[in-house]
Design a protein around this motif. Structure first.
Motif, PDB file in Angstrom:
ATOM      1  N   UNK A   1       0.842  -1.207   0.000  1.00 46.95           N
ATOM      2  CA  UNK A   1       0.000   0.000   0.000  1.00 46.95           C
ATOM      3  C   UNK A   1       0.873   1.251   0.000  1.00 46.95           C
ATOM      4  N   UNK A   2       0.492   2.246  -0.770  1.00 50.62           N
ATOM      5  CA  UNK A   2       1.315   3.438  -0.879  1.00 50.62           C
ATOM      6  C   UNK A   2       1.462   4.211   0.434  1.00 50.62           C
ATOM      7  N   UNK A   3       0.417   4.365   1.254  1.00 50.39           N
ATOM      8  CA  UNK A   3       0.616   5.151   2.488  1.00 50.39           C
ATOM      9  C   UNK A   3       1.712   4.594   3.397  1.00 50.39           C
ATOM     10  N   UNK A   4       1.759   3.285   3.593  1.00 53.04           N
ATOM     11  CA  UNK A   4       2.777   2.733   4.483  1.00 53.04           C
ATOM     12  C   UNK A   4       4.160   2.833   3.845  1.00 53.04           C
ATOM     13  N   UNK A   5       4.248   2.689   2.523  1.00 56.16           N
ATOM     14  CA  UNK A   5       5.555   2.824   1.871  1.00 56.16           C
ATOM     15  C   UNK A   5       6.066   4.250   1.988  1.00 56.16           C
TER      16      UNK A   5
ATOM     17  N   UNK B   1      -7.759   3.381  -5.856  1.00 52.06           N
ATOM     18  CA  UNK B   1      -6.394   3.739  -6.227  1.00 52.06           C
ATOM     19  C   UNK B   1      -5.969   5.029  -5.518  1.00 52.06           C
ATOM     20  N   UNK B   2      -4.708   5.114  -5.079  1.00 53.21           N
ATOM     21  CA  UNK B   2      -4.231   6.346  -4.445  1.00 53.21           C
ATOM     22  C   UNK B   2      -4.097   7.458  -5.473  1.00 53.21           C
ATOM     23  N   UNK B   3      -4.680   8.611  -5.169  1.00 48.05           N
ATOM     24  CA  UNK B   3      -4.662   9.712  -6.141  1.00 48.05           C
ATOM     25  C   UNK B   3      -3.973  10.966  -5.626  1.00 48.05           C
ATOM     26  N   UNK B   4      -3.659  11.032  -4.349  1.00 50.87           N
ATOM     27  CA  UNK B   4      -2.991  12.229  -3.838  1.00 50.87           C
ATOM     28  C   UNK B   4      -2.768  12.143  -2.343  1.00 50.87           C
TER      29      UNK B   4
ATOM     30  N   UNK C   1       7.384   8.753  -5.717  1.00 54.91           N
ATOM     31  CA  UNK C   1       6.168   7.953  -5.890  1.00 54.91           C
ATOM     32  C   UNK C   1       5.111   8.692  -6.717  1.00 54.91           C
ATOM     33  N   UNK C   2       5.532   9.761  -7.401  1.00 57.49           N
ATOM     34  CA  UNK C   2       4.617  10.502  -8.263  1.00 57.49           C
ATOM     35  C   UNK C   2       3.619  11.355  -7.508  1.00 57.49           C
ATOM     36  N   UNK C   3       3.940  11.734  -6.275  1.00 57.22           N
ATOM     37  CA  UNK C   3       3.033  12.516  -5.448  1.00 57.22           C
ATOM     38  C   UNK C   3       3.678  13.844  -5.075  1.00 57.22           C
ATOM     39  N   UNK C   4       2.854  14.805  -4.666  1.00 60.07           N
ATOM     40  CA  UNK C   4       3.371  16.096  -4.210  1.00 60.07           C
ATOM     41  C   UNK C   4       2.384  16.727  -3.240  1.00 60.07           C
ATOM     42  N   UNK C   5       2.901  17.631  -2.396  1.00 64.15           N
ATOM     43  CA  UNK C   5       2.051  18.416  -1.500  1.00 64.15           C
ATOM     44  C   UNK C   5       2.614  19.823  -1.405  1.00 64.15           C
ATOM     45  N   UNK C   6       1.803  20.709  -0.853  1.00 59.40           N
ATOM     46  CA  UNK C   6       2.272  22.048  -0.528  1.00 59.40           C
ATOM     47  C   UNK C   6       2.766  22.054   0.919  1.00 59.40           C
TER      48      UNK C   6
END
Length: 366
Positions: free
Chosen positions: A128-132, A168-171, A206-211
């Protein structure tokens, strides 16, 4: 849309100090006697360490020396932290119960219990993406503490909340970091550096971003003294961190400090191996494998695979595939995954799954 949250902890977290000491003792025993039987629990608190459990081995082990090395290597050398590699250590370790040994000697499971393994195709690690993301952030914080951000102190936690749409994880919604640091460094500086050097780096991979305003660092605003002086630690208390971050069922026992005759550990590794290979070989997009044993059992009393409606092959094909790639008797797991080796210390930080260095993470192509 749904949101899911998972957390991890840094290697200097009190519970992880305990896991690493317990697994360091296991590895040292296996280095000298591959048939060592180990079940060691560690407790740490302010200026104190306790070691307890059972060890049956031909090896001569200096338990205090092993523990002090782990504590030193984790950075607990400053008396100001009220816990160091010189803290008193109490040792209460004896040999394994002969009644348990009787079952294990006959190549049966060392205990009863249920174990779960999980895999999903949402990341390249089949996790799962959150734990990774949480694990990778914990790794990155530890790396920065050792290499460049010398004002950070041992201990720390990470937490990721993610958005999911259609499974699916989207953000990423929120990132939470808790990291102790020297008093003279302002929290805002710590936040800036961790955002730029840790959060952006890990999420981008992982192809994600945040502010930046989606990052929370040290929620109370102050954290200078971490470690066992602030929070007592015990072996095996981070089961969700060690496994799948709440995305799968949880087995009946923890992993660290136990040799592979303990199915709490080896059975969980076998279940992950089966689940990962079912997904990696295209039989399903998501899978949870369930195993159960009784003490002395040669074979599991339960072996099932749940694919959550994502199966691409029949249930019969999936069961046949599992039987082909791994014999889930205790002997079959230990031999098939080559578990009588000193490979366990590195499992005791950043989770037991999702890193290719471990044999239960190997992908086979039968």
């Amino acid at each position: 849309m749904q949101t899911y949250t998972s957390e991890s902890v840094c290697s200097g977290h009190p519970d992880k100090i305990c896991d690493q000491i317990s697994d360091a003792i296991l590895d040292e025993a296996l280095k000298k006697d591959r048939y060592s039987r180990v079940a060691v629990e560690t407790l740490v608190t302010k200026n104190f360490v306790a070691l307890a459990g059972e060890v049956t081995t031909k090896a001569k082990l200096d338990y205090r020396k092993i523990a002090r090395k782990v504590i030193h290597d984790l950075g607990y050398t400053n008396p100001k932290l009220h816990f160091t590699d010189r803290s008193p250590i109490l040792t209460k370790i004896h040999t394994q119960s002969p009644e348990i040994a009787a079952g294990v000697d006959n190549l049966g499971a060392g205990d009863q219990g249920m174990m779960f393994g999980y895999a999903t195709d949402e990341t390249s690690e089949y996790m799962p993406m959150p734990i990774m993301l949480a694990h990778r952030l914990a790794m990155k914080v530890d790396e920065l503490r050792v290499t460049s951000l010398k004002y950070l102190r041992p201990d720390g936690k990470t937490q990721i909340t993610m958005k999911y749409e259609n499974g699916k994880p989207t953000g990423v919604e929120t990132v939470v970091l808790a990291v102790p640091h020297k008093e003279e460094v302002l929290l805002e500086e710590v936040k800036d550096v961790l955002f730029n050097q840790a959060v952006v780096d890990v999420l981008t991979s992982y192809g994600m971003k945040i502010k930046k305003d989606q990052l929370i660092v040290n929620g109370t605003g102050v954290w200078h003294i971490g470690g066992p002086a602030s929070d007592t630690g015990v072996t095996g208390r981070k089961i969700i961190v060690d496994s799948y971050g709440s995305f799968a069922h949880v087995g009946g026992g923890a992993f660290s400090g136990k040799d592979p005759t303990k199915v709490d550990r080896s059975g969980a590794y076998a279940a992950r191996f089966l689940a990962k290979n079912i997904v990696a070989n295209g039989l399903a997009k998501k899978c949870e494998v369930r195993l159960a044993y009784f003490i002395g059992a040669k074979k599991p009393v339960m072996q099932e695979a749940e694919t959550f409606g994502t199966a691409k092959k029949s249930e019969k094909t999936i069961k046949s595939f599992m039987d082909k790639i791994l014999d889930t008797s205790l002997k079959g797991i230990i031999e098939g995954l080559r578990l009588r080796r000193p490979i366990y210390f590195r499992t005791a930080s950043y989770g037991h799954f999702g890193r290719s260095e471990f044999p239960w993470e190997e992908i086979v192509r039968p």
